[in-house]
Design an enzyme around this catalytic site. Sequence first.
Site, short mmCIF file in Angstrom:
data_model
loop_
_atom_site.label_atom_id
_atom_site.label_comp_id
_atom_site.label_asym_id
_atom_site.label_seq_id
_atom_site.Cartn_x
_atom_site.Cartn_y
_atom_site.Cartn_z
N CYS A 22 20.14 -74.16 -11.19
CA CYS A 22 20.90 -73.23 -12.02
C CYS A 22 19.97 -72.32 -12.79
O CYS A 22 18.78 -72.57 -12.91
CB CYS A 22 21.77 -74.00 -13.04
SG CYS A 22 22.87 -75.23 -12.34
N ASP B 3 -2.70 -39.07 -26.83
CA ASP B 3 -1.48 -38.30 -26.59
C ASP B 3 -1.04 -37.60 -27.88
O ASP B 3 -0.94 -38.23 -28.95
CB ASP B 3 -0.39 -39.24 -26.08
CG ASP B 3 0.89 -38.51 -25.73
OD1 ASP B 3 0.98 -38.01 -24.61
OD2 ASP B 3 1.77 -38.44 -26.60
#
Length: 512
Positions: A35, A465
Amino acid sequence: MTTGTEDRRYRAVRSRDPRFDGQFFTAVRTTGIYCRPSCPAVTPKPGNVSFYPSAAAAQQAGYRACRRCAPDATAGSPDWDVRADVAGRAMRLVNDGVVEREGVPGLARRLGYTPRHLGRVLTQELGAGPLALARSRRAQTARILIQTTGMPFTDIAFAAGFGSIRQFNATVTEVFDRSPTQLRGSRPAAVAPGPLRIRLASRPPYDADFTLGFLAAGAVPGLEWVRAGSYGRVLALPHGPAQVVLTPGPDAVVCELHGLDLRDLGAAVERSRRLLDLDADPVAVVEDLGRDPVLRRLVRARPGLRVPGAVDGAEMAVRTVVGQGVSVAACRALLARLVRDHGSPLAANVAGHPEPGEPRPAHPEPADPEQADACQPRGIPASTFPDAATLAAVDPATLPMPRRRASALVALCAAIAAGQVRLDRSAERGEVRAALLAVPGIGAWTADHILLRALGDPDAYLPSDLGVRRALTTLGADPDDPGIPARWRPWRSYALMHLWSMLPAATRKEAP
């Protein structure tokens, strides 16, 4: 496995914590089933439980999938991107269908191992070898198609990668303890016309608005389109092009595939999951970044933020180089020209756009002006993105960009086409970065952006950046302080997205 690890996993099973679905599987010896941790069934006793790192390992140990929780239908493990080791890279290639297309020798060759040694590594790390992992993937694909489509079983067996209908029947029955007919139930056997629709599981929360907005801002006319809560694009797949439309929901994404060669179903699904970052663990990201004094408010405001990836590494590398030092709008215009001049037009019209003479459905325009021109214009045929070999043969002087950047683009495509730079997620990220930096004209920002988007590195960061620096300054942090991003490991890519989320779409991707 240590006792401490077993105890933590059992506590997750006892609390039915869905966060761990797909990260490990619970097998119950008294019932013979396995499961997902969040299975709603009665929690088994600790002495009756075994844990497996993959569904394939549980299946190989003789367990069948639980009918109630469908453990094979969970999102994939985020460990494959976080770890980035041989096992993780192998799993990504297996999910992309490499074993079906190239066999175990092809998989091993891509990873730089012999088939025998690769089998030992995967068995030790994942509890199953490459053939068992590929078999588990085929069974999962088959179950999805059986239960969500009306395709004939022969076509499903072919699409899932089985060599024969006999092998298909035997595997499905063994894994799910039900025959294909029993799995389908009362669904009609005739396949309905139209696209193939399947459900792609995701871990909640999922910030679909940010993901769609991010993709819309850079959508290339002729290749991509975004409208009405959906993203669509042309996919270049191993057996031919197809078109995909992805509509995110709260815990799953509806995936529509048009014009698909059924042999490419697994590759299309894997690349779509990769694009939308569906296998991420948002709870783990929030737990770590949500404690940081710089990011705390951003993370708590958007706990489902993901890192949009790429369907093709070479394409993302080209897009990154083209986007250096220009606005997002200018980048899109340049890429649209590359697609128009060097891509391969599709014979059929774009998904969702009627052929001439067909009635046109109502088409509401997006309310956001940023997204309005990202929708695929009517009348423009869809095309594939040009591959690296095609662009490597282009004269840089003919490309609509500065000569230095055009030369870098052609050199990068030549390196990709020659195999010197591998962007299919089979290579070690450090090696890829070094190979990228060895290409003339490729710098650190470009290399790290490619790792971020093309290779799905959860810990990539772009300190130079301009958008990142602006966002940090706005938050009152020093963008030159190396200690700040060091606190964000191993989730610096997600920190980057939170910083970019502060900025207008037009400034989210800038080279220094």
